[in-house]
Design a protein around this motif. Structure first.
Motif, short mmCIF file in Angstrom:
data_model
loop_
_atom_site.label_atom_id
_atom_site.label_comp_id
_atom_site.label_asym_id
_atom_site.label_seq_id
_atom_site.Cartn_x
_atom_site.Cartn_y
_atom_site.Cartn_z
N SER A 1 0.92 -1.10 0.10
CA SER A 1 0.04 0.09 0.07
C SER A 1 0.63 1.21 -0.08
O SER A 1 2.19 1.27 0.25
CB SER A 1 -1.22 0.15 1.41
OG SER A 1 -0.16 -0.10 2.12
N LEU A 2 0.06 2.33 -0.04
CA LEU A 2 0.81 3.31 -0.61
C LEU A 2 -0.39 4.91 0.93
O LEU A 2 -1.34 4.98 0.43
CB LEU A 2 0.57 3.76 -2.12
CG LEU A 2 1.80 5.22 -1.47
CD1 LEU A 2 3.23 5.41 -2.08
CD2 LEU A 2 1.12 5.71 -3.23
N LYS A 3 1.34 5.08 1.42
CA LYS A 3 0.14 6.33 2.13
C LYS A 3 0.45 7.61 1.72
O LYS A 3 1.75 8.07 1.19
CB LYS A 3 1.28 5.98 3.40
CG LYS A 3 0.40 7.34 4.43
CD LYS A 3 0.95 6.70 5.82
CE LYS A 3 1.99 7.85 6.51
NZ LYS A 3 2.61 7.34 8.00
N ILE A 4 0.04 8.68 1.49
CA ILE A 4 0.08 9.57 0.75
C ILE A 4 -0.72 10.86 2.26
O ILE A 4 -1.90 10.15 2.78
CB ILE A 4 -0.63 10.26 -0.48
CG1 ILE A 4 0.09 8.96 -1.54
CG2 ILE A 4 -0.66 11.05 -0.43
CD1 ILE A 4 -1.58 9.25 -2.61
N GLU A 5 0.07 11.90 2.45
CA GLU A 5 -0.50 12.78 3.52
C GLU A 5 -0.46 14.12 2.46
O GLU A 5 1.55 14.47 1.99
CB GLU A 5 0.51 12.92 4.92
CG GLU A 5 0.42 11.15 5.50
CD GLU A 5 0.65 11.90 6.68
OE1 GLU A 5 -0.21 11.39 7.35
OE2 GLU A 5 1.74 12.46 7.30
N ILE A 6 -1.34 15.28 2.46
CA ILE A 6 -1.11 16.11 2.34
C ILE A 6 -1.58 17.09 3.51
O ILE A 6 -3.19 17.22 4.11
CB ILE A 6 -2.88 16.47 1.06
CG1 ILE A 6 -2.73 15.52 0.14
CG2 ILE A 6 -2.64 17.78 0.67
CD1 ILE A 6 -3.78 15.00 -0.93
#
Lengths: 138, 110
Positions: free
Chosen positions: A71-76
């Protein structure tokens, strides 16, 4: 982890979405799943462009972290006005053409495309965290 | 995003390719509105080469469809790729705007 920080304006949409898209591609996501990740990311970014900084310019930062479980964690992150997009209701998806409202779909897509989505306010920043699995759970 | 306009006997066929996102969607809306203002009322929008659409794209389609409905015109879509079709389906837009498999099938409907 890789990250990018740019002024929060619509003119940077392509670069920011491209950054996330490249991370997902390098992590091994399929083209279809990448389109879904791009969609959720664009919707989150456009909200920030439109609402985070009513009084002047501001920046936002996007970070991508591949996780161990495919999985990929994306934080904005932005340091604009406190805003929890997850507090808003979904739009009425059944409305016909004359009743249908023009807004509200962006947050619906963010929820729908991500496997997990969380908001927190920390040290004066809005932080949205997405988790995308390679294969979205139905 | 590229937009190509072709005036056919029964309809205006508008082919859109590339990405319809927060940057390009207003461009689509503006062009559609100007053709509507010039008197065109039946449109087939060919999304066969459209790779991506976001809520900004759906918004521009909704605005155009509402405008046409007020003038008794029609907006038909065709040839959606799977990822684009998914966006129309989960948002409920596939029940707002008629979708066909090909330009030919859409034009015949008008």
């Amino acid at each position: 982890m890789s990250k990018i920080k740019l002024p929060a304006t619509i003119g940077h949409l392509e670069r920011l979405v491209g950054f996330v898209s490249d991370c997902a591609k390098n992590t091994g996501f399929s083209d279809n799943r990448i389109r879904e990740i791009e969609l959720a990311t664009e919707e989150a970014l456009v909200n920030i462009f439109n609402y985070a900084y009513p009084d002047g310019p501001g920046d936002l930062e996007v970070s991508c972290t591949p996780q161990q479980n495919a999985s990929l964690k994306i934080e904005i992150m932005d340091n604009g006005m406190p805003f929890d997009p997850l507090s808003l209701p979904d739009p009425d998806l059944q409305a016909d053409i004359s009743e249908r409202k023009v807004g509200g779909l962006g947050i619906f897509f963010m929820r729908k495309m991500a496997d997990e989505l969380q908001y927190r306010r920390e040290k004066g920043c809005n932080i949205l965290t997405f988790i995308f699995l390679m294969k979205k759970a139905d | 995003m590229e937009i190509v306009y072709a005036k056919e006997e029964k309809a205006s066929v508008v082919s859109v390719s590339g990405r319809m996102d927060g940057v390009s969607a207003p461009d689509f809306e503006q062009k559609m509105v100007s053709w509507i203002n010039e008197g065109e009322s039946n449109f087939v929008v060919d999304f066969g080469s459209l790779d991506y659409i976001s809520s900004a794209g759906l918004r521009s389609i909704l605005v155009t469809a509402k405008k046409l409905k007020a003038k008794n015109g029609r907006l038909l879509l065709c040839s959606l790729k799977d990822t684009v079709k998914e966006v129309f389906e989960i948002s409920g837009f596939s029940s707002i705007v008629p979708i066909f498999d090909s330009v030919k099938a859409a034009v015949e409907e008008i």
